[in-house]
Design an enzyme around this catalytic site. Sequence first.
Site, PDB file in Angstrom:
ATOM      1  N   ALA A 103      -2.726  17.269  12.175  1.00 23.90           N
ATOM      2  CA  ALA A 103      -2.890  17.352  13.621  1.00 23.90           C
ATOM      3  C   ALA A 103      -4.031  18.298  13.976  1.00 23.90           C
ATOM      4  CB  ALA A 103      -1.599  17.841  14.243  1.00 23.90           C
ATOM      5  N   THR A 148      -3.160  10.942   4.956  1.00 25.15           N
ATOM      6  CA  THR A 148      -2.990  11.404   6.336  1.00 25.15           C
ATOM      7  C   THR A 148      -3.989  12.508   6.695  1.00 25.15           C
ATOM      8  OG1 THR A 148      -1.340  13.041   5.741  1.00 25.15           O
ATOM      9  CG2 THR A 148      -0.532  10.845   6.335  1.00 25.15           C
ATOM     10  N   ARG A 199      -4.362   8.538  17.533  1.00 27.32           N
ATOM     11  CA  ARG A 199      -4.548   9.597  18.516  1.00 27.32           C
ATOM     12  C   ARG A 199      -4.170  10.942  17.916  1.00 27.32           C
ATOM     13  NH1 ARG A 199      -0.361  10.644  23.272  1.00 27.32           N
ATOM     14  NH2 ARG A 199       0.701  11.519  21.453  1.00 27.32           N
ATOM     15  N   GLN A 230      16.237  16.345   5.965  1.00 27.59           N
ATOM     16  CA  GLN A 230      14.809  16.157   6.234  1.00 27.59           C
ATOM     17  C   GLN A 230      14.581  14.843   7.010  1.00 27.59           C
ATOM     18  OE1 GLN A 230      12.378  14.801   2.945  1.00 27.59           O
ATOM     19  NE2 GLN A 230      10.970  16.489   3.248  1.00 27.59           N
ATOM     20  N   PHE A 263      12.850  14.491  10.748  1.00 32.09           N
ATOM     21  CA  PHE A 263      11.648  13.650  10.940  1.00 32.09           C
ATOM     22  C   PHE A 263      11.909  12.575  11.986  1.00 32.09           C
ATOM     23  CE2 PHE A 263       9.045  13.208   6.719  1.00 32.09           C
ATOM     24  CZ  PHE A 263       8.621  14.504   6.846  1.00 32.09           C
ATOM     25  N   GLU A 286       1.109   5.610   1.021  1.00 32.77           N
ATOM     26  CA  GLU A 286       0.540   6.694   1.830  1.00 32.77           C
ATOM     27  C   GLU A 286       0.806   8.045   1.165  1.00 32.77           C
ATOM     28  OE1 GLU A 286       0.876   6.386   6.107  1.00 32.77           O
ATOM     29  OE2 GLU A 286       1.549   8.465   6.170  1.00 32.77           O
ATOM     30  N   HIS A 298       6.897   4.191  20.990  1.00 30.60           N
ATOM     31  CA  HIS A 298       6.385   5.553  20.798  1.00 30.60           C
ATOM     32  C   HIS A 298       7.241   6.506  21.647  1.00 30.60           C
ATOM     33  CE1 HIS A 298       3.567   8.962  21.412  1.00 30.60           C
ATOM     34  NE2 HIS A 298       3.307   8.722  20.149  1.00 30.60           N
ATOM     35  N   ASP A 314      -1.258  14.193  17.408  1.00 36.83           N
ATOM     36  CA  ASP A 314      -0.515  15.066  18.331  1.00 36.83           C
ATOM     37  C   ASP A 314      -1.075  16.459  18.188  1.00 36.83           C
ATOM     38  OD1 ASP A 314       1.629  13.250  19.239  1.00 36.83           O
ATOM     39  OD2 ASP A 314       2.110  13.201  17.098  1.00 36.83           O
ATOM     40  N   SER A 337       0.850  -1.203   0.000  1.00 40.12           N
ATOM     41  CA  SER A 337       0.000   0.000   0.000  1.00 40.12           C
ATOM     42  C   SER A 337       0.878   1.243   0.000  1.00 40.12           C
ATOM     43  CB  SER A 337      -0.914  -0.029   1.233  1.00 40.12           C
ATOM     44  OG  SER A 337      -0.168  -0.300   2.398  1.00 40.12           O
ATOM     45  N   HIS A 364       4.028  -0.930   3.604  1.00 37.44           N
ATOM     46  CA  HIS A 364       3.252   0.310   3.396  1.00 37.44           C
ATOM     47  C   HIS A 364       4.284   1.398   3.109  1.00 37.44           C
ATOM     48  CE1 HIS A 364      -0.127   3.098   4.054  1.00 37.44           C
ATOM     49  NE2 HIS A 364       0.676   3.839   4.794  1.00 37.44           N
TER      50      HIS A 364
HETATM   51  P1  FAD Z   1      -1.775   5.861  20.905  1.00 38.87           P
HETATM   52  O1  FAD Z   1      -1.866   4.464  20.434  1.00 38.87           O
HETATM   53  O2  FAD Z   1      -2.947   6.407  21.662  1.00 38.87           O
HETATM   54  O3  FAD Z   1      -0.448   5.966  21.797  1.00 38.87           O
HETATM   55  C1  FAD Z   1       0.100   7.215  22.153  1.00 38.87           C
HETATM   56  C2  FAD Z   1       0.916   7.106  23.434  1.00 38.87           C
HETATM   57  O4  FAD Z   1       0.021   6.917  24.532  1.00 38.87           O
HETATM   58  C3  FAD Z   1       1.881   5.923  23.473  1.00 38.87           C
HETATM   59  O5  FAD Z   1       3.043   6.323  24.158  1.00 38.87           O
HETATM   60  C4  FAD Z   1       1.125   4.864  24.280  1.00 38.87           C
HETATM   61  O6  FAD Z   1       1.990   3.964  24.950  1.00 38.87           O
HETATM   62  C5  FAD Z   1       0.357   5.746  25.258  1.00 38.87           C
HETATM   63  N1  FAD Z   1      -0.905   5.144  25.722  1.00 38.87           N
HETATM   64  C6  FAD Z   1      -1.840   4.508  24.987  1.00 38.87           C
HETATM   65  N2  FAD Z   1      -2.862   4.104  25.765  1.00 38.87           N
HETATM   66  C7  FAD Z   1      -2.587   4.506  27.029  1.00 38.87           C
HETATM   67  C8  FAD Z   1      -3.255   4.406  28.292  1.00 38.87           C
HETATM   68  N3  FAD Z   1      -4.439   3.796  28.393  1.00 38.87           N
HETATM   69  N4  FAD Z   1      -2.661   4.959  29.379  1.00 38.87           N
HETATM   70  C9  FAD Z   1      -1.456   5.606  29.285  1.00 38.87           C
HETATM   71  N5  FAD Z   1      -0.776   5.733  28.101  1.00 38.87           N
HETATM   72  C10 FAD Z   1      -1.340   5.190  27.008  1.00 38.87           C
HETATM   73  N6  FAD Z   1      -0.425  11.735  13.010  1.00 38.87           N
HETATM   74  C11 FAD Z   1      -1.298  12.620  12.485  1.00 38.87           C
HETATM   75  O7  FAD Z   1      -1.522  13.699  13.068  1.00 38.87           O
HETATM   76  N7  FAD Z   1      -1.962  12.371  11.314  1.00 38.87           N
HETATM   77  C12 FAD Z   1      -1.789  11.222  10.640  1.00 38.87           C
HETATM   78  O8  FAD Z   1      -2.390  11.022   9.578  1.00 38.87           O
HETATM   79  C13 FAD Z   1      -0.871  10.247  11.157  1.00 38.87           C
HETATM   80  N8  FAD Z   1      -0.676   9.062  10.549  1.00 38.87           N
HETATM   81  C14 FAD Z   1       0.153   8.132  11.106  1.00 38.87           C
HETATM   82  C15 FAD Z   1       0.273   6.858  10.489  1.00 38.87           C
HETATM   83  C16 FAD Z   1       1.101   5.890  11.035  1.00 38.87           C
HETATM   84  C17 FAD Z   1       1.204   4.543  10.360  1.00 38.87           C
HETATM   85  C18 FAD Z   1       1.857   6.174  12.207  1.00 38.87           C
HETATM   86  C19 FAD Z   1       2.783   5.155  12.775  1.00 38.87           C
HETATM   87  C20 FAD Z   1       1.726   7.413  12.829  1.00 38.87           C
HETATM   88  C21 FAD Z   1       0.871   8.397  12.304  1.00 38.87           C
HETATM   89  N9  FAD Z   1       0.684   9.634  12.901  1.00 38.87           N
HETATM   90  C22 FAD Z   1      -0.196  10.555  12.368  1.00 38.87           C
HETATM   91  C23 FAD Z   1       1.435   9.990  14.119  1.00 38.87           C
HETATM   92  C24 FAD Z   1       0.649   9.660  15.389  1.00 38.87           C
HETATM   93  O9  FAD Z   1      -0.518  10.426  15.447  1.00 38.87           O
HETATM   94  C25 FAD Z   1       1.560   9.984  16.587  1.00 38.87           C
HETATM   95  O10 FAD Z   1       2.629   9.075  16.637  1.00 38.87           O
HETATM   96  C26 FAD Z   1       0.857  10.082  17.927  1.00 38.87           C
HETATM   97  O11 FAD Z   1       1.799  10.604  18.865  1.00 38.87           O
HETATM   98  C27 FAD Z   1       0.378   8.778  18.510  1.00 38.87           C
HETATM   99  O12 FAD Z   1      -0.712   8.289  17.871  1.00 38.87           O
HETATM  100  P2  FAD Z   1      -1.199   6.770  18.162  1.00 38.87           P
HETATM  101  O13 FAD Z   1      -2.453   6.564  17.429  1.00 38.87           O
HETATM  102  O14 FAD Z   1      -0.102   5.830  17.928  1.00 38.87           O
HETATM  103  O15 FAD Z   1      -1.479   6.893  19.747  1.00 38.87           O
END
Ligand code: FAD
Length: 276
Positions: free
Chosen positions: A43, A40, A98, A203, A207, A9, A140, A100, A7, A257
Amino acid sequence: MTQPSFSFEFFPPKTADGAEKLRATRQQLFPLGPKFVSVTFGAGGSTQQGTLDTVVEIQREGVEAAPHLSCVGSTRENIREILQTYRQHGIRHIVALRGDLPSGMGEIGEFRYASELVEFIRAETGDWFHVEVAAYPEYHPQARSPRLDLEHFANKVKAGANAAITQYFFNADAYFRFVDDVARLGVQVPIVPGIMPITNYSQMMRFSEMCGAEVPRWIAKRLEGFGDDREAIRAFGLDVVTGLCERLLAGGAPGLHFYTLNAASATKAMWQRLGL
Ligand code: FAD
């Protein structure tokens, strides 16, 4: 054994020129036959409309499109509306994150973690969406400990994710170890490596620093040594990343991916070199 999933992105273009460039990139990449492409989401929802417009345009071109959706800073009502809009457009694949919050921007909102978004998507829309989540073989950057990060990932899958895409990495062992560790926690969904082409030294270092991906010293040193020689950087990057992909596939990775950065050439070169 199921077929590997390949896939691409993209990010939603911000200007008319960017949109044209992305169309041209798609024209080059779509004949390769990706299983799906993802788009994507900025944020704090900053590209909400751009993400929607881009996935709708891609679906019209006959390729399955998966919007990313980040929940930080959002309300349940807002996420509900976005999900409804995607359903109305026949979108059935989503990457749940989630996200940022940009520093100084707004409140966390009604969702704290991606696991809560996955739960919400399942509660609101049942099995309509194929849900992907993010995985971090090198952990993370905010993880309180590796063990907790693995558990949080496993909880996100238990909340209803069908598959995961990883943050990019250059160390295949970190990926294989991650897959083994989460398997011990009961995770059985495909975890597809995210692949970053190397085309620009500064870059990539920037990143990688931000997202917590380690650039091995030998790679950084070689790239630094090429200075402004972009051709040398590309050729070396192609060798290194294609070698990584070969190792991952040989070791059982369920697909790849590619982070295209909206450009076709590096991804196409890897694809051809891998004989996909
Ligand atoms: P989570 O899975 O919620 O984890 C975030 C942090 O919280 C981790 O450290 C985890 O250990 C901790 N955590 C989770 N659950 C709990 C809990 N219950 N209690 C305490 N701590 C907890 N960002 C964007 O803004 N837009 C995008 O389109 C985008 N696409 C992405 C695509 C991929 C494939 C990847 C790998 C990342 C992408 N990101 C994107 C970045 C991502 O949003 C960030 O890395 C963000 O900081 C974490 O998102 P997450 O969904 O992994 O969070």
